[in-house]
Design an enzyme around this catalytic site. Structure first.
Site, mmCIF file in Angstrom:
data_model
loop_
_atom_site.group_PDB
_atom_site.id
_atom_site.type_symbol
_atom_site.label_atom_id
_atom_site.label_comp_id
_atom_site.label_asym_id
_atom_site.label_seq_id
_atom_site.Cartn_x
_atom_site.Cartn_y
_atom_site.Cartn_z
ATOM 1 N N CYS A 1 0.847 -1.195 0.000
ATOM 2 C CA CYS A 1 0.000 0.000 0.000
ATOM 3 C C CYS A 1 0.885 1.250 0.000
ATOM 4 O O CYS A 1 1.739 1.407 0.873
ATOM 5 C CB CYS A 1 -0.903 0.001 1.222
ATOM 6 S SG CYS A 1 -1.866 1.509 1.353
ATOM 7 N N ASN B 1 0.042 -3.399 -6.948
ATOM 8 C CA ASN B 1 -0.753 -2.487 -6.119
ATOM 9 C C ASN B 1 -0.793 -1.130 -6.829
ATOM 10 O O ASN B 1 -0.195 -0.939 -7.886
ATOM 11 C CB ASN B 1 -0.149 -2.360 -4.719
ATOM 12 C CG ASN B 1 -1.200 -1.936 -3.677
ATOM 13 O OD1 ASN B 1 -2.030 -1.071 -3.946
ATOM 14 N ND2 ASN B 1 -1.165 -2.534 -2.510
#
Lengths: 309, 296
Positions: A130, A195
């Protein structure tokens, strides 16, 4: 025809809901599964509850969105109750695959999470990627090959039932293949690539300020697809573990592109905003038609096709 | 995609109307383009970028297509709203939207409509009634609040005296008024109009009159009370719900409700009583920003 398999887990089709999208409770996950997804990844959760960042947490930009939700999570003890409510099969009687996305800042947190939930889901995806996480979490791990190795290894050792572990990696590194190989060496069962990109920023010129409260956020949506495709292609050449492709998928052509690059399955997220949850059934039908027209009998025949002479 | 990207705008507050001690209406110039023309029951996201930095969903309380204006009506209940209340005309806020499904206003000409608003829940109800009046609906509003000073949009011109209820109804019936609005005030402490809750007032009105449609917005416990009251009466009803929101674009999942998983920001915020039956958490709990359930 659409079935695909990753580390012994059989998916009815290669379309999986990506982490962080409509994955905060079992009800929305079941809705997505009933609408035709082969599997779902939950929103990432942690050991302890976390409120995430204050709004604005998402902002639309050219080619997608930026988000900095800030890994909001009700904590594993509360989220376990949601995991228990994910249906084992969809409304058509097909088996659902539930994948838990977990995050933490150290090996102990990851081990505890695995202990807590390994019997509640089919697979675990490690969010070590993230780009807007709190210090020590997310990309802080996934940008370091040694930390990535350590977390994956810890999680693999922590599991008592040998649940398949996917490492979801960040593209925001100099050489993603170095990280991917670390994850493979630590015996990850698969890679989820990629991601969100960046992080990026959007400044409103009238307000004269960044719109996101966190100022920067991860970029997702159609604009990041070429980068995702490239990393899936490279990982297919450099690693031997299965790859799940994710980043900017909005139609069947995108799915085919990822599979040709080497993905055994794909994840879909941001385009739900444009296309609605009907996107799963639509792509499923379109993909089937494409395969028939191109005389493919299985997803397997298509995987890594662009690497063949 | 463009529709979503292009609709974030920084707008000056054109006018601020003090409605009650705790409630203000903020008016903005608003171009009524195809994608931006709101419907009653829809909401906008309001971004405050000075002093308090945050963004919250707010119901649209006023749509003026002639003057190209919209309004939001905000109760001062926390940091974000206190900051809004401290602003003056000319100050700027970010606005995106409109979002969600509004009230269904099809075929309401000549229909008897009961519109129930509790507290600041009168905001979308006010929008609905002004809109529906023009479409020829006969509207009775139950305007409810804790006390007289907190009554919102009770517009005393339309207010009618309780003991003349039956007379008024008979008169309406006789003259077949079209596009009328009657306001029935209702306060918990009896300082204005009927003393008691909106549910009691509804029960009372239903004794005198039958309605073709009901619209409701207010605290969820109040709406649950109305929902239970109306559930055996077979009157089509619509309820405007509220949940903590983040993206408002149907992607983050924050406002998904049990057990269908519907997003309040896309499938809602207005639900028919038929759909509301499927929302098992209605009147029971909601989720906070972390996703943790909190009971009502």
């Amino acid at each position: 025809m659409l079935k695909t398999e990753i580390s012994g887990i059989n998916f009815e089709n290669p379309l999986i809901l990506a982490a962080g999208v409509m994955g905060s409770n079992a009800s929305s996950l079941n809705w997505i599964l009933d609408s035709g997804a082969g599997g779902v990844v939950t929103k990432s959760f942690s050991q302890e509850p976390n409120l995430g960042y204050s709004n604005p947490t998402t902002v639309a930009v050219e080619g997608g969105i930026l988000n900095a939700i800030g890994l909001s999570s009700p904590g594993v003890q509360n989220f376990k109750k949601e995991l228990a409510l994910i249906n084992k099969s969809n409304k058509d009687g097909q088996k659902n695959i539930a994948i838990a996305s977990i995050y933490g800042s150290n090996p102990d947190e990851f081990s505890n999470l695995v202990h807590n939930i390994e019997n509640d889901v089919d697979m675990i995806e490690l969010n070590v990627s993230c780009p807007h996480a709190m210090s020590g979490c997310g990309a802080a791990i996934g940008q370091d090959p040694d930390l990535t190795y350590e977390i994956v290894k810890t999680v693999k050792n922590a599991s008592s039932n040998n649940i398949p572990i996917l490492a979801k990696l960040t593209p925001n590194v100099t050489d993603l293949m170095e990280i991917a190989k670390s994850a493979e060496k630590a015996e990850a069962d698969g890679l989820t690539l990629i991601n969100s990109l960046g992080p990026g920023m959007k400044i409103d010129i009238d307000a004269k300020k960044p719109i996101l409260s966190n100022k920067f956020g991860g970029m997702s949506g159609p604009a990041i697809k070429p980068i995702a495709i490239r990393w899936v292609y490279d990982a297919y050449e450099n690693c031997d573990i299965p790859i799940i492709g994710v980043g900017g998928i909005s139609n069947y052509k995108d799915v085919v592109e990822f599979i040709y690059a080497g993905a055994k399955a794909t994840q879909i997220g941001t385009s739900i905003m444009y296309e609605g949850i009907e996107i799963f059934s639509k792509i499923k039908n379109d993909l089937k038609n494409f395969m028939q027209k191109n005389e493919f009998n299985s997803i397997d025949e298509m995987i890594g096709y662009s690497h063949k002479n | 995609m463009d529709k979503i990207i292009n609709n974030y705008e920084i707008l000056e507050i054109k006018e601020i109307i003090s409605e009650t001690n705790t409630i203000k209406t903020f008016i903005f110039d608003w171009e009524m383009n195809e994608d931006r023309t709101p419907l009653p029951g829809q909401f906008v996201m309001i971004w405050s970028f000075s002093k308090v930095f945050d963004e919250k969903p707010m119901s649209i309380s006023m749509i003026d297509k002639d003057k190209n204006e919209i309004g939001i009506t905000v109760k001062n209940i926390g940091n974000f709203t206190a900051n809004l209340h401290s602003l003056s005309a000319g100050d700027k806020l970010g606005i995106r939207g409109p979002y969600g499904n509004g009230f269904n206003t099809e075929n309401i000409k000549d229909k008897n409509i009961l519109a129930i608003g509790g507290g600041v829940g009168m905001a979308p109800i006010n929008c609905f009634t002004n809109y529906s009046k023009e479409l020829g609906g006969n509207i009775d509003i139950i305007c409810a609040s804790v006390t007289k000073d907190e009554l919102l949009f009770s517009n005393s011109d339309n207010e009618i005296n309780d003991n003349k209820l039956t007379d008024k109804f008979n008169k309406d019936k006789a003259t077949k008024n079209i596009g009328t609005v009657n306001v029935f005030t209702c306060t918990d402490d009896g300082t204005c109009g009927f003393e008691g809750y909106a549910t009691h007032r509804t029960t009372d009105l239903l004794k005198y009159k039958s309605y073709d449609m009901v619209v409701v917005c207010g605290p969820e416990i109040m709406m649950k009370g109305i929902f239970d009251l109306l559930k055996d009466k077979k009157i089509p009803a619509q309820y405007s719900m509220e949940r903590y929101m983040k993206c408002a674009m149907g992607i983050c999942g924050q406002c998904c409700v049990d057990k269908k998983g519907w997003r309040i920001c896309v499938e809602g915020p207005v639900f028919s009583n038929k759909d509301l039956k499927e929302i098992q958490e209605f009147g029971k709990y909601h989720r906070n920003a972390s996703g943790l359930k909190e009971k009502y």
